[in-house]
Design an enzyme around this catalytic site. Sequence first.
Site, PDB file in Angstrom:
ATOM      1  N   TYR A   1       4.485  17.846  50.875  1.00  0.00           N
ATOM      2  CA  TYR A   1       5.450  16.764  51.646  1.00  0.00           C
ATOM      3  C   TYR A   1       6.812  16.999  51.101  1.00  0.00           C
ATOM      4  O   TYR A   1       7.981  16.495  51.550  1.00  0.00           O
ATOM      5  CB  TYR A   1       4.808  15.447  51.248  1.00  0.00           C
ATOM      6  CG  TYR A   1       3.783  15.216  52.116  1.00  0.00           C
ATOM      7  CD1 TYR A   1       3.668  15.101  53.450  1.00  0.00           C
ATOM      8  CD2 TYR A   1       2.475  15.199  51.094  1.00  0.00           C
ATOM      9  CE1 TYR A   1       2.339  14.923  53.940  1.00  0.00           C
ATOM     10  CE2 TYR A   1       1.235  15.037  51.648  1.00  0.00           C
ATOM     11  CZ  TYR A   1       1.085  15.056  52.982  1.00  0.00           C
ATOM     12  OH  TYR A   1       0.045  14.685  53.714  1.00  0.00           O
TER      13      TYR A   1
ATOM     14  N   ARG B   1      -1.065   9.221  57.874  1.00  0.00           N
ATOM     15  CA  ARG B   1      -1.213   9.505  56.691  1.00  0.00           C
ATOM     16  C   ARG B   1      -0.058  10.280  56.023  1.00  0.00           C
ATOM     17  O   ARG B   1       0.621  10.152  55.032  1.00  0.00           O
ATOM     18  CB  ARG B   1      -2.495  10.003  56.143  1.00  0.00           C
ATOM     19  CG  ARG B   1      -2.843  10.327  54.697  1.00  0.00           C
ATOM     20  CD  ARG B   1      -3.975  10.692  54.772  1.00  0.00           C
ATOM     21  NE  ARG B   1      -4.344  11.769  53.487  1.00  0.00           N
ATOM     22  CZ  ARG B   1      -4.670  11.202  52.171  1.00  0.00           C
ATOM     23  NH1 ARG B   1      -4.767   9.855  51.870  1.00  0.00           N
ATOM     24  NH2 ARG B   1      -5.024  12.019  51.075  1.00  0.00           N
TER      25      ARG B   1
ATOM     26  N   HIS C   1      -4.340  11.265  61.560  1.00  0.00           N
ATOM     27  CA  HIS C   1      -3.928  11.944  60.360  1.00  0.00           C
ATOM     28  C   HIS C   1      -2.459  11.786  60.008  1.00  0.00           C
ATOM     29  O   HIS C   1      -1.844  11.787  59.147  1.00  0.00           O
ATOM     30  CB  HIS C   1      -4.807  13.198  59.987  1.00  0.00           C
ATOM     31  CG  HIS C   1      -4.773  13.642  58.498  1.00  0.00           C
ATOM     32  ND1 HIS C   1      -5.701  12.640  57.823  1.00  0.00           N
ATOM     33  CD2 HIS C   1      -4.380  14.272  57.731  1.00  0.00           C
ATOM     34  CE1 HIS C   1      -5.692  13.126  56.647  1.00  0.00           C
ATOM     35  NE2 HIS C   1      -4.912  14.144  56.495  1.00  0.00           N
TER      36      HIS C   1
ATOM     37  N   LYS D   1     -12.301  11.168  49.704  1.00  0.00           N
ATOM     38  CA  LYS D   1     -12.450  12.502  49.690  1.00  0.00           C
ATOM     39  C   LYS D   1     -12.811  13.025  48.148  1.00  0.00           C
ATOM     40  O   LYS D   1     -12.124  12.768  47.464  1.00  0.00           O
ATOM     41  CB  LYS D   1     -11.190  13.352  50.455  1.00  0.00           C
ATOM     42  CG  LYS D   1     -11.572  14.872  50.821  1.00  0.00           C
ATOM     43  CD  LYS D   1     -10.453  15.311  51.631  1.00  0.00           C
ATOM     44  CE  LYS D   1     -10.610  16.866  51.694  1.00  0.00           C
ATOM     45  NZ  LYS D   1      -9.506  17.293  52.380  1.00  0.00           N
TER      46      LYS D   1
ATOM     47  N   HIS E   1      -5.017  12.326  45.962  1.00  0.00           N
ATOM     48  CA  HIS E   1      -5.083  13.986  45.770  1.00  0.00           C
ATOM     49  C   HIS E   1      -5.172  14.407  44.279  1.00  0.00           C
ATOM     50  O   HIS E   1      -4.673  13.731  43.052  1.00  0.00           O
ATOM     51  CB  HIS E   1      -3.516  14.451  46.154  1.00  0.00           C
ATOM     52  CG  HIS E   1      -3.128  14.748  47.507  1.00  0.00           C
ATOM     53  ND1 HIS E   1      -1.902  14.684  47.897  1.00  0.00           N
ATOM     54  CD2 HIS E   1      -3.838  14.661  48.672  1.00  0.00           C
ATOM     55  CE1 HIS E   1      -1.844  14.666  49.376  1.00  0.00           C
ATOM     56  NE2 HIS E   1      -3.316  14.580  49.687  1.00  0.00           N
TER      57      HIS E   1
ATOM     58  N   ARG F   1      -6.936   7.770  55.122  1.00  0.00           N
ATOM     59  CA  ARG F   1      -7.530   8.882  56.055  1.00  0.00           C
ATOM     60  C   ARG F   1      -8.294   7.783  57.132  1.00  0.00           C
ATOM     61  O   ARG F   1      -8.671   6.507  56.789  1.00  0.00           O
ATOM     62  CB  ARG F   1      -8.669   9.573  55.558  1.00  0.00           C
ATOM     63  CG  ARG F   1      -8.000  10.584  54.447  1.00  0.00           C
ATOM     64  CD  ARG F   1      -9.187  11.410  53.867  1.00  0.00           C
ATOM     65  NE  ARG F   1      -8.382  12.376  52.773  1.00  0.00           N
ATOM     66  CZ  ARG F   1      -8.250  12.026  51.578  1.00  0.00           C
ATOM     67  NH1 ARG F   1      -8.502  11.138  51.055  1.00  0.00           N
ATOM     68  NH2 ARG F   1      -7.651  13.139  50.842  1.00  0.00           N
TER      69      ARG F   1
END
Length: 207
Positions: A190, A158, A155, A49, A181, A24
């Site tokens: 994805y 990424r 973004h 995150k 994640h 990010r």
Amino acid sequence: MSVIQNIDGVPQLVVKLLYGCGLRLTEGLRLRVKDIDFAQQQILVRDGKGSKSRVTMLPASVTDELHDHLVGVRRRHQQDLGRGFGAVHLPFALERKYPNANREWIWQFVFPSSQIAKAPRSDLMCRHHMHESSVQKAVKQAVRVAKISKRVGCHTFRHSFATHLLQSGYDIRTIQELLGHKDVKTTMIYTHVLNRGGQGVRSPLDL
């Protein structure tokens, strides 16, 4: 790549890491010198995150460029120390535990600001990391020059990292780990690039 090629200087190096490492923008700009491991060809992303840390690869194609960049950053850090500056804000209240660590080279930002200013959360005069807008503006301009008629932001790189790894046949769990994640369901978004559905059917007009 056409966008990256139309970006110059440090913003280009930042964007290369966004795409090459799946970072990010804030993660890329918050990197400290100690987070770059040239020997193991990897980058430690701290406090991402969800306050999680993870390890991702350091692309071989940017190793020399990143090393040369850090040589310049270190030279400027030495100059700052000579002028009575050179301190940087430390995370997690480490300044109280290690009062002199904020001037050490390993804690400096990989992408420091061009200006010495007051730290965001203290009265410390230091070089914070470069501002997000510097990279965002460079990407916006590059997209315009490249004449890409799609919505592209920082973004996007990424997203492209994850998409292109999937297309290359890498395991979804591995990509989940590289992206940081928490749930594999987030990474599964994805997989739409592999399930083309009706897009995989040739029109009868083309037969």
